[in-house]
Design an enzyme around this catalytic site. Structure first.
Site, PDB file in Angstrom:
ATOM      1  CG  ASP A   1      -6.196 -50.735 -14.099  1.00  0.00           C
ATOM      2  OD1 ASP A   1      -5.794 -49.561 -14.125  1.00  0.00           O
ATOM      3  OD2 ASP A   1      -7.245 -51.066 -13.515  1.00  0.00           O
ATOM      4  CB  SER A   2      -4.631 -50.022  -9.814  1.00  0.00           C
ATOM      5  OG  SER A   2      -5.801 -49.436 -10.342  1.00  0.00           O
TER       6      SER A   2
ATOM      7  CB  CYS B   1     -10.154 -42.017 -13.567  1.00  0.00           C
ATOM      8  SG  CYS B   1     -10.378 -43.418 -12.458  1.00  0.00           S
TER       9      CYS B   1
ATOM     10  CG  HIS C   1     -12.905 -47.177 -12.088  1.00  0.00           C
ATOM     11  ND1 HIS C   1     -11.555 -47.381 -12.181  1.00  0.00           N
ATOM     12  CD2 HIS C   1     -13.385 -48.141 -11.266  1.00  0.00           C
ATOM     13  CE1 HIS C   1     -11.224 -48.424 -11.442  1.00  0.00           C
ATOM     14  NE2 HIS C   1     -12.309 -48.904 -10.872  1.00  0.00           N
TER      15      HIS C   1
ATOM     16  CB  CYS D   1      -3.485 -47.678 -13.920  1.00  0.00           C
ATOM     17  SG  CYS D   1      -3.743 -46.813 -12.387  1.00  0.00           S
TER      18      CYS D   1
ATOM     19  CD  GLU E   1     -13.037 -50.999  -8.108  1.00  0.00           C
ATOM     20  OE1 GLU E   1     -12.930 -51.575  -7.019  1.00  0.00           O
ATOM     21  OE2 GLU E   1     -12.074 -50.765  -8.868  1.00  0.00           O
TER      22      GLU E   1
END
Ligand code: DGL
Length: 274
Positions: free
Chosen positions: A6-7, A193, A195, A69, A161
């Site tokens: 993942d990023s 996404c 997140h 991701c 985040e």
């Protein structure tokens, strides 16, 4: 070993579902935190970063890599599968998150699809993912009887985040992003996404009856099905329940984020990607 790339932190939502459904395997999770976010970067950069992560995980012995991701799945996966793998690792596999989500939608709409009314589907993701239209293209491979509405939500990644998921301000931003989709009365909403599962409760509150496609859950289920169908690959995967976490930035920060999802002690190492 199964690699999860993942990023940064977000892919841990995918990792969590993977170890729930497939706990027996050894995993390496690699978060390229030093170069995140990917969501507003150019296609060339996203490809180069993803390729270097994939290469690193293969050199560590992974036989299968899941690109957790969405942005990397949308912008880099195809080229990795079609050009990079055949030349460099012809016997290994790299899978992404978009096809599992699309397959989950197909399964759900199979019956409805016989009706003449188009099925309304919403997709939310980073700017790069939404601009790529990869979700749309994938969804339309099985049927064209769809009305698809996409919306990029670039502010949500930093809010998650920062740990602002429960804040009023986040909900306001979220409502603004989701309003156009709600007005269209979409039947399904794909969380495109890594997140967004952190905001699942809030999304459900806002979207009411809309069915939420939680992409990490779809990825875990579809990976299990894939391994069932690819026994030769499955046999090569080590099954000692070992998990290693790697990040290209501060292990301390990574650990703090991990604590939101995992209660047990985890090993984190810092690595450099070239
Ligand atoms: N992991 C990214 C995704 O799922 C979100 C974070 C980023 O932009 O790097 O699209």
């Amino acid at each position: 070993m199964i690699g999860v790339f993942d990023s940064g932190f977000g892919g841990l939502t995918v990792f969590k579902e993977l170890i729930k459904v497939l706990p027996e395997y050894n995993y390496i999770y690699l978060g390229d935190n030093a170069r995140a976010p990917y969501g507003n970067k150019s296609e060339d950069l996203i490809y180069e970063y993803t390729r270097s992560g994939v290469d690193f995980l293969f050199k560590k012995g992974c036989q299968l890599i899941i690109i957790a991701c969405n942005t990397a799945s949308a912008k880099a996966l195809r080229k990795i599968q079609q050009e990079y793998l055949p030349e460099n690792y012809p016997n290994r596999k790299v899978l992404g998150v978009i096809i599992p989500a699309a397959e989950t939608v197909w399964e759900l709409i199979k019956e409805e699809n016989k009706q003449s009314q188009p099925i309304k589907i919403g997709i939310i993701g980073t700017k790069a993912t939404i601009k790529s239209k990869v979700y749309e293209k994938e969804l339309r491979k099985k049927t064209d009887n769809l009305e698809i509405f996409s919306k990029s939500c670039p502010l949500l990644v930093p809010l998650v985040e920062e740990g602002w998921t429960g804040k009023r301000e986040t909900k306001m931003i979220f409502k603004k992003y989701l309003r156009p989709l709600k007005e269209k009365k979409i039947k399904y909403l794909i969380l495109g996404c890594t997140h967004y599962p952190f905001l699942l409760k809030q999304i459900k509150q806002i979207m009411g009856k809309t069915l939420i496609i939680n992409t990490p859950e779809a990825v875990a289920i579809k990976t299990a099905e894939y391994l069932d169908k690819h026994k030769n690959l499955e046999k090569k995967l080590i099954k000692n329940k070992k998990q290693l976490f790697l990040t290209t930035d501060s292990p301390k920060e990574f650990k703090n984020f991990c604590l939101k999802l995992f209660k047990n002690k985890i090993d984190i190492e810092k690595i450099v990607l070239k």
